[in-house]
Design a protein around this motif. Structure first.
Motif, PDB file in Angstrom:
ATOM      1  N   SER A   1      -9.404   7.996   0.745  1.00 46.37           N
ATOM      2  CA  SER A   1      -8.843   9.343   0.792  1.00 46.37           C
ATOM      3  C   SER A   1      -9.530  10.164   1.871  1.00 46.37           C
TER       4      SER A   1
ATOM      5  N   PRO B   1       3.919  11.807   3.963  1.00 41.57           N
ATOM      6  CA  PRO B   1       3.366  11.202   5.176  1.00 41.57           C
ATOM      7  C   PRO B   1       4.430  10.422   5.941  1.00 41.57           C
TER       8      PRO B   1
ATOM      9  N   LEU C   1      -0.257   8.110  11.693  1.00 38.13           N
ATOM     10  CA  LEU C   1       0.220   8.691  10.434  1.00 38.13           C
ATOM     11  C   LEU C   1       0.062  10.193  10.555  1.00 38.13           C
TER      12      LEU C   1
ATOM     13  N   THR D   1       0.833  -1.201   0.000  1.00 35.20           N
ATOM     14  CA  THR D   1       0.000   0.000   0.000  1.00 35.20           C
ATOM     15  C   THR D   1       0.867   1.250   0.000  1.00 35.20           C
TER      16      THR D   1
ATOM     17  N   LEU E   1      -6.996   4.490   9.903  1.00 33.31           N
ATOM     18  CA  LEU E   1      -7.174   5.792   9.255  1.00 33.31           C
ATOM     19  C   LEU E   1      -8.357   6.576   9.804  1.00 33.31           C
TER      20      LEU E   1
ATOM     21  N   TYR F   1       0.957   5.634   0.412  1.00 30.47           N
ATOM     22  CA  TYR F   1       0.285   6.799   0.974  1.00 30.47           C
ATOM     23  C   TYR F   1       0.999   8.048   0.466  1.00 30.47           C
TER      24      TYR F   1
ATOM     25  N   LEU G   1      -5.143  13.338   1.587  1.00 28.04           N
ATOM     26  CA  LEU G   1      -4.311  12.161   1.809  1.00 28.04           C
ATOM     27  C   LEU G   1      -4.946  11.001   1.064  1.00 28.04           C
ATOM     28  N   TRP G   2      -4.127  10.288   0.279  1.00 27.80           N
ATOM     29  CA  TRP G   2      -4.623   9.174  -0.526  1.00 27.80           C
ATOM     30  C   TRP G   2      -3.909   7.879  -0.157  1.00 27.80           C
ATOM     31  N   GLU G   3      -4.668   6.796  -0.238  1.00 27.90           N
ATOM     32  CA  GLU G   3      -4.140   5.444  -0.120  1.00 27.90           C
ATOM     33  C   GLU G   3      -4.320   4.750  -1.466  1.00 27.90           C
TER      34      GLU G   3
ATOM     35  N   PHE H   1      -3.454   4.633  12.717  1.00 30.73           N
ATOM     36  CA  PHE H   1      -2.969   3.775  11.645  1.00 30.73           C
ATOM     37  C   PHE H   1      -2.866   2.337  12.137  1.00 30.73           C
TER      38      PHE H   1
END
Length: 495
Positions: A261, A273, A282, A233, A299, A235, A248-250, A296
């Motif tokens: 997000s 991050p 995070l 994954t 999230l 970030y 913030l995106w995963e 984390f």
């Protein structure tokens, strides 16, 4: 998402050079992927602005799409961290990323900096006047390939001795190129560009494995942060305009598919991050002067902290979507000893409790702080640079100043800590090596432009990059002229 191979060769027919055309990006659809719905639990500030008539991006709020994500497994990383160890990743796991690891320490205790150095090779790389810190050259875990990302949208892969393995020109060439640093995992490099796209590139060949478009990031205009990687994954932070904001995106590292997000960030965020699996946090900052923290890997949002500055936004935008600046947080925030270490444009460097965001101490330089600090966990020392032209060594527990060193110009890039030496680039065109215990200068190397990337030691070599040299850049009445492109450098011992 469709995999996209690299495009045709460049105009000069160079067999090592490939081009990826941003205009060729296919329109993303919902076919074969989860449709994310906006969470009803929280109305975001961007939603409120849109209902008030303010244009905004297509945001994905807070918990949207969480039912479609599989949280990464942090157990192996937490176990490998060894408490507050410098490197929260196993040494042989094939991973290399910005600031050395997930906690973003910038610490290389096994590396020894030579007592004297010389330039072994260099080549032109940066040509854009944008003053953000430049991308840091990143060696692969085996040290056999160094990736150099440019503000022109180009990526070069070179051997330690300087021979070019391949070159790729991307759609980011139509914008401000790359300023983030690649995360390297098992032969693949992940990097976001100022075109708003994220790229996965095969390091052996230079081929693009996948590319996530700006549209799939909700209309992002740029990605300046360096990805964090854990358990398949990624970030990263994306930037938006109208209003100036971020998210913030995963991402799934195998496919590039966004899985989650949170668009609560204001200001266009530049930091990368930082993740502490043992603490379950995070953190990142943004141009609104706010530090944001999530639990984390769940999230769930945990807390925020507002730095000072004149007319700070206090977590809210004005009615027309604008906010007052003064406390921007540009640097990546390392996590150490149960705390986050934050530099702000308000001239202060903060230690915040990672559990609740409360301020434990702050240190004032009186000038903007935007560098990426380094952490020495063995001695409990944090090193940070400022626009006042000084590098400071601070006791991480108390904030007491241990020493300061004048490096002749602003420090806006990354500080690197090694076995006995601090490496830091300056706006005075030099790379400095300072004694880690006293701050005394060991040597400095003169370059062409402002040295704003990090310096990375690997074996007997040191890699770094600089900004181009410009005339009239700060003169509104005259045309800005590129006098000489910035270079990527390799230093070796001067026997």
């Amino acid at each position: 998402m469709t995999e996209r191979a690299a495009g045709p060769r460049d105009a000069d027919g160079d067999p090592d050079s490939r081009s990826v055309d941003a205009a060729a990006e296919s329109t993303p659809t919902d076919a074969g992927r989860p449709v994310r719905e906006r969470s009803g639990a929280r109305v975001t500030r961007r939603q409120l602005l849109r209902t008030a008539g303010t244009a905004g991006i297509v945001g994905l709020a807070g918990c949207a799409g969480r039912q479609y994500r599989t949280p990464p497994d942090c157990s192996s990383v937490a176990a490998a961290a060894g408490g507050d160890g410098y490197e929260p990743l196993p040494a042989d796991d094939g991973i290399s990323m910005f600031r050395r690891g997930l906690r973003r320490y910038g610490y290389y205790p096994e590396e020894t900096v030579p007592s004297a150095v010389r330039v072994d090779w260099s080549f032109p790389t940066n040509r854009i006047g944008h003053t953000a810190a430049k991308s840091t050259p990143r060696p692969t875990p085996d040290g056999e390939t160094i990736l150099v990302a440019s503000d022109t949208g180009r990526i070069d892969a070179v051997a330690p001795t300087g021979e070019r393995r391949w070159r790729i020109d991307t759609g980011a060439s139509r914008s401000l190129g790359f300023h983030g640093t690649p995360a390297i995992v098992d032969g693949t490099a992940y990097i976001g560009g100022y075109d708003g796209d994220c790229y996965a590139i095969d390091i052996a060949s230079g081929d693009v494995i996948w590319r996530t478009s700006a549209r799939e990031f909700g209309g992002a205009i740029a990605i300046g942060s360096s990805p964090a990687y854990i358990d398949g994954t990624l970030y990263l932070l994306a930037e938006y305009s109208d209003p100036a904001s971020g998210a913030l995106w995963e991402l799934d590292a195998a496919t590039g598919n966004p899985t989650w997000s949170d668009d609560r960030l204001w200001g266009m965020p530049h930091p990368s991050p930082a993740i502490d699996c043992r603490a379950g946090r995070l953190v990142t900052g943004s141009n609104d002067g706010v530090v944001y923290c999530w639990e984390f890997p769940s999230l769930e949002f945990a807390w925020s902290f507002q730095a000072g500055g004149e007319g700070g936004p206090n977590g809210e935008a004005m009615a027309d979507g604008r906010f007052h600046l003064g406390a921007q947080i540009k640097g990546t925030i390392p996590i150490y000893d149960g705390a986050a270490f934050v530099g702000s444009w308000d001239g202060r460097f903060y230690r915040l409790d990672i559990a609740d965001g409360s301020e434990e101490w702050s240190f004032e330089t009186g000038r903007v702080i935007m560098s990426n600090p380094a952490i020495d966990p063995d001695r409990g020392v944090v090193y940070v640079g400022s626009d006042d032209s000084f590098v400071y060594a601070l006791d991480a527990g108390t904030g007491d100043e241990l020493w300061s060193a004048d490096v002749g110009g602003r420090v806006i890039g990354s500080i690197t800590a090694t076995a006995e030496t601090i490496l830091v680039g300056s706006y005075d065109t030099h790379l400095y090596a300072l004694d880690r215990a006293t701050g005394e200068r060991r040597w400095r190397v003169e370059n062409r432009g402002h040295v704003t990337s990090g310096a990375i030691p690997r074996g007997d070599r040191i890699y770094y990059a600089e900004r181009g040299r410009f005339s009239n850049y700060d003169d509104d009445e005259a045309e800005t002229v590129l006098e000489e492109p910035g270079q990527a450098y390799c230093l070796v011992p001067d026997e």
